[in-house]
Write a protein that holds these residues in place. Sequence first.
Motif, PDB file in Angstrom:
ATOM      1  N   LEU A 292       0.822  -1.207   0.000  1.00  0.00           N
ATOM      2  CA  LEU A 292       0.000   0.000   0.000  1.00  0.00           C
ATOM      3  C   LEU A 292       0.860   1.263   0.000  1.00  0.00           C
ATOM      4  O   LEU A 292       0.542   2.247  -0.690  1.00  0.00           O
ATOM      5  N   TRP A 293       1.946   1.271   0.772  1.00  0.00           N
ATOM      6  CA  TRP A 293       2.839   2.436   0.757  1.00  0.00           C
ATOM      7  C   TRP A 293       3.519   2.593  -0.603  1.00  0.00           C
ATOM      8  O   TRP A 293       3.705   3.707  -1.096  1.00  0.00           O
ATOM      9  N   HIS A 294       3.851   1.448  -1.211  1.00  0.00           N
ATOM     10  CA  HIS A 294       4.450   1.480  -2.547  1.00  0.00           C
ATOM     11  C   HIS A 294       3.456   2.054  -3.555  1.00  0.00           C
ATOM     12  O   HIS A 294       3.819   2.872  -4.422  1.00  0.00           O
ATOM     13  N   LEU A 295       2.199   1.654  -3.449  1.00  0.00           N
ATOM     14  CA  LEU A 295       1.165   2.166  -4.346  1.00  0.00           C
ATOM     15  C   LEU A 295       0.962   3.670  -4.149  1.00  0.00           C
ATOM     16  O   LEU A 295       0.754   4.403  -5.125  1.00  0.00           O
ATOM     17  N   ALA A 296       1.020   4.119  -2.913  1.00  0.00           N
ATOM     18  CA  ALA A 296       0.850   5.552  -2.649  1.00  0.00           C
ATOM     19  C   ALA A 296       1.941   6.366  -3.335  1.00  0.00           C
ATOM     20  O   ALA A 296       1.671   7.431  -3.909  1.00  0.00           O
ATOM     21  N   LYS A 297       3.172   5.871  -3.293  1.00  0.00           N
ATOM     22  CA  LYS A 297       4.262   6.591  -3.947  1.00  0.00           C
ATOM     23  C   LYS A 297       4.088   6.582  -5.465  1.00  0.00           C
ATOM     24  O   LYS A 297       4.321   7.599  -6.133  1.00  0.00           O
ATOM     25  N   VAL A 298       3.663   5.451  -6.020  1.00  0.00           N
ATOM     26  CA  VAL A 298       3.452   5.374  -7.468  1.00  0.00           C
ATOM     27  C   VAL A 298       2.318   6.299  -7.889  1.00  0.00           C
ATOM     28  O   VAL A 298       2.386   6.969  -8.933  1.00  0.00           O
TER      29      VAL A 298
ATOM     30  N   ASP B 229       9.546   1.451 -10.571  1.00  0.00           N
ATOM     31  CA  ASP B 229       8.802   1.103  -9.361  1.00  0.00           C
ATOM     32  C   ASP B 229       7.457   0.474  -9.674  1.00  0.00           C
ATOM     33  O   ASP B 229       6.988  -0.404  -8.946  1.00  0.00           O
ATOM     34  N   MET B 230       6.815   0.895 -10.770  1.00  0.00           N
ATOM     35  CA  MET B 230       5.502   0.330 -11.094  1.00  0.00           C
ATOM     36  C   MET B 230       5.620  -1.138 -11.469  1.00  0.00           C
ATOM     37  O   MET B 230       4.783  -1.967 -11.077  1.00  0.00           O
ATOM     38  N   VAL B 231       6.677  -1.480 -12.223  1.00  0.00           N
ATOM     39  CA  VAL B 231       6.887  -2.893 -12.578  1.00  0.00           C
ATOM     40  C   VAL B 231       7.164  -3.724 -11.332  1.00  0.00           C
ATOM     41  O   VAL B 231       6.625  -4.821 -11.151  1.00  0.00           O
ATOM     42  N   THR B 232       7.976  -3.172 -10.435  1.00  0.00           N
ATOM     43  CA  THR B 232       8.265  -3.883  -9.181  1.00  0.00           C
ATOM     44  C   THR B 232       7.008  -4.064  -8.354  1.00  0.00           C
ATOM     45  O   THR B 232       6.757  -5.151  -7.806  1.00  0.00           O
ATOM     46  N   LEU B 233       6.204  -3.017  -8.273  1.00  0.00           N
ATOM     47  CA  LEU B 233       4.960  -3.113  -7.500  1.00  0.00           C
ATOM     48  C   LEU B 233       4.032  -4.162  -8.099  1.00  0.00           C
ATOM     49  O   LEU B 233       3.401  -4.929  -7.365  1.00  0.00           O
TER      50      LEU B 233
END
Length: 1229
Positions: free
Chosen positions: A707-713, A722-726
């Motif tokens: 969720l934190w990763h999605l917020a940054k994206v 980062d989007m591919v990693t997420l």
Amino acid sequence: MRINQEAFLAARKGKKALGDKAKGVGAGRGPGVGRVNGHHQENGMENMTLFEVVKAGKSATQAVVDDWIEAYKHDRDVALLDLINFFIQCSGCRGAVSGEMFRNMQNSEIIRKMTEEFDEDSGDYPLTLSGPQWKKFRISFSDFIAVLVRQCQYSIIYDEYMMDTIISLLTGLSDSQVRAFRHTSTLAAMKLMTALVNVALNLSINMDNTQRQYEAERNKAVAKRANDRLELLLQKRKELQENQDEIENMMNAIFKGVFVHRYRDAIAEIRAICIEEIGVWMKLYSDAFLNDSYLKYVGWTMHDKQGEVRLKCLTALQGLFYSRELGARLELFTSRFKDRIVSMTLDKEYDVAVQAIKLLTLVLQSSDEVLTAEDCESVYHLVYSAHRPIAVSAGEFLFKKLFSHQGPEEEGLPRRGRQSLNGSLIKTTVFFFLESELHEHGAYLVDSLWDCGSDLLKDWETMISLLLDEPMPGEEALTDRQETALVEIMLCAIRQACECHPPVGRATGKRVLTAKEKKTQLDDRTRITEMFAVALPLLLAKYCVDIDKVTNLLQIPKYFDLDIYTTGRLEKHLDALLRQIWEVQDKHTDTEVLEACSTTYHSLCNEEFTIFNRVDIARSQLLDELVDKFDRLLEDFLQEGEEPDEDDAYQVLSTLKKISAFHNAHDLSKWDLFTSNYRLLNTGLQNGDMPEQIVIHAMQCTHYIILWHLAKVSDGTSLKGDMVTLRKQMRAFCLMCQRYLNSINTAVKEQAFTILCDLLLIFSHQIMSSGREQLEPLVYTPDSSLQAELLNFILDQVFIDQDDDSSTDGQQDDEASKIEALHKRRNLLAAYCKLIVYNVVEMNTGADIFKQYMRYYNDYGDIIKDTMSKTRQIDKVQCAKTLVLSLQMLFNDMLSELGFNVDRSSSAFCGIKELARRFSLTFGLDQMKTREAIAMLHKDGIEFAFKEPSPQGEGGPPLNVAFLDILSEFSSKLIRQDKRTVHMYLERFMTFQMALQREDCWLPLISYRNSLQVGGDDDTMSIISGISSRGSTVRSKKSKPAAASKRKLPEGEQWTLFCSSTDAVWMNREQNVQTPVMMHSPHLTSTVLRDPKKMRPEDSYAAAYAMPTEHHVKYQTLSHSTQVTWMLTQRQQAEARQQQERVSMHYAKMRNHIRRGSGLMEDDEEPIVEDVMMSSEDRLEDINEGMDFDTMDIDLPASKNRRERTELKPDYFDPSSIMDDSVLNVSMF
């Protein structure tokens, strides 16, 4: 009578023209007075009527009364005629009393004549009309009567003509069956009585003064005594006595002629007027009216069934109890009706309950001995009511009872601190809070006491002293439980002071704070920060190991004004606070405490304040230490070939819980926690021996990472890859959770399911809304296997009986654990239903949910019903197909359990049929909106009924034919055209032999066919609904082409009904399925084409429901012969005739049950007295017992120096029969 134009110049400005209700005003005036445009003309001057003056406002009331008195002195008959017409016009009557009628007719004849001229087209009259002008009219009307009596009190009211005429007229009008007359005259009579009470009070005062003057003069020496003055004083006293006797007679006439009949009127407003005014009389002239002979009416009416009447009773009593002198004279009444007043604190009308509590508070102030401890306790618990006015009133009662009694020994105590008076009161608050064991809502208690005891609740200095200081010698220290309660109350008081709004559940809408309230809020927040910045580290140090206290204490910093740490030079106290927070998280592993620590860091880490760097450094050091410790422990824990011991598992779990708690509120992306957590989860799957709590918290932590990763994206602050990693991490984690759905541990499965539902919802197609199309690569749609596993989890874990629930681990006897388990299952079901509503999973998977609607109605009925409503809004047709699929599934389950021979009286079959009835009700009353959906439901049901051949071989009924009996529950939702079309579609599946069968096994088919006959009973509501809601536009003579629908069905699901007919074509295989078009109405079947008001009953119903003798539809060639068709037609016509007869009988029954609306004439048909408490256990007692019924006459008390009075007049009626059935059931006009 002419009214001075100059006096009313201001009143007439902006006055609107009078409506129809003012027509005829002023007829019957003296000669020479004419009418132009509804107003009187005399010598070219326009005159305003009394009604117009009162309607315009009260600014000129004094002048108009003076003019009327002058006119009365000149010609009293003409002036009285104006006054009579004034009362008639104020009632909304269009007629007027002429001079001839006034001279030659009795009051009853005049009233009968006015009744005939009443406007029966409308039930409105001035006292009931809405709008600011008519609200002021009631006040002006009452003021006019009061001013009239006040100006006439010295002469005219004693002429035995004016008052006799007015009282006679008002008494007659108050006995009318016309509500407008009765209501207006009762108000006028009661206000007239109030004005007379004021006159009587003045007379009594004058008599006392005259008596004193006479006694003083007579006591003088003979030489100094003035005999002439004595003679004058005696004459004056005699005149005053005669006037008082005259006023008594007038008041008796009004009281007995109007009040004793109207206080039990059928109209609540009239009863309320009577009770309101008698309260005024008792307060104004207590010597005459404050006795049991009048109080009993208020006591009796407290049992009235209308809340507004009960409310007037309580407000009338409050006016009496405000005065300690008057309250002391209410002892008998209070003892007799106290129980009723106490029970009214639970009244179903909130306003009544509030006033009942306020009345008890006044009773408490007048005497401490009246209310017993049990009475007080019944009010105490209301401080926890969800209705804030009730809670605040109860809080005031509690405060007055427990905190307002200050003894002499408490006067010398200090204002603040442990030994202060507030210290004792705070302890009392804590004791009360703990004694109310059923309630654990400190916020509710604080909110209830806030308005009356905010100074006490804001004494945080004393609270801190009670918690930190050692008790004085001889003083009893607080127990651990009491300290916990005090900390909770202290936190709730801080929240109330800083947020300035009630707790959740009591909010009455957003309220804008005034400037004074905002200043108080800022001052309180500053004082809280200065006080607790110093005290909070000390409190945390003292209670560091206590979970409940620490959790509450750690919530205090979020209400701080962080600037004060800098401006007040309190940085050392901030460092002490950060050290204590570190100590707390180091010693605790409880989730609540750790989340409180995380929240505190989040509140303190605000970049807007200068303390941010200091707090951020402390937070980073803490997180570095936690992550390093976790990585080190994880390496040891996951070493191959070694069995991890319990200590290692505990260390990993405690560290993981702390990281998860902090990750909830803080971004830990710079630490690569996904790899370690994924590795931990993967190892748990491979080995199968991972402790459940470690798995649960690892899932939760990974969820936060994504969720934190999605917020940054989403914010656009991430790097290119980062989007591919997420995307990879999210899909890998979803697969991991899917595999954990098969775990043997229930808690692990529940966590995996919850997280999966959240992720599927977050990463559904909704993620691209609001202009975020760049996130399309992140969209994740569950495959069929995942959807099936999610559904199976719901069926296995949610739809279970309480006794089968294994999640409570043998604590089934504990009611709290059962409630907690049910709450958890409801959350799981709601999470899955959201997937259905947001179209994440297929809608037809909801069939397994919907079929449980009846069986688990008490537990999940609201969730399932709301899901059905939402799905219908998305796609009506697909929702209908899902509903019928759920019925089919239940039907198949029944066949597998009971065999092929279906018993339609069995509980299983009746349960399915009842569920179908409930489903049918959810479609609402607007059949046009659900037309296509209902049609598709019938189509699927018919196909299912004939899908399987007969198990008995050729000639037997199909296996699922009993399903048609269930399907008939939806026939009433079909409109007439669709019933015929569905019937045709049904005949496609029938053979010639089926049509002739009459055995019991064929009854479902017979009943279903009958329900589809055009003109059946089920269609009655369809026709009535069409007439009432759509009028003549529901069915047109020419069909309008339906708009093409956006939704397309597979070609195999489209069906054609006798495609060769131009009028009966519904849906075509070659075109998209769309909302069915309106077909041409056959002859003699439409009632909408004619005005329902002009149709005879036999025409409107029989013609509407009769089958046409000739179908105007071209039938497609059927598989059976023309002879069979002829026989079926004859049978249908015979059944139609039977239906027509039944409909005619049904119409007659409907006519008998039609209730008259509220019209002009009305009678009292039901008793007024009723127990209106929430609890039906209380019953109306014999309320006559113990009351003084010696007299019903108004007898003004003797003056202080006059000892003798004439004998009392006889009773007007027997008061003991007031509550008798013979009185309650009498018709009162």
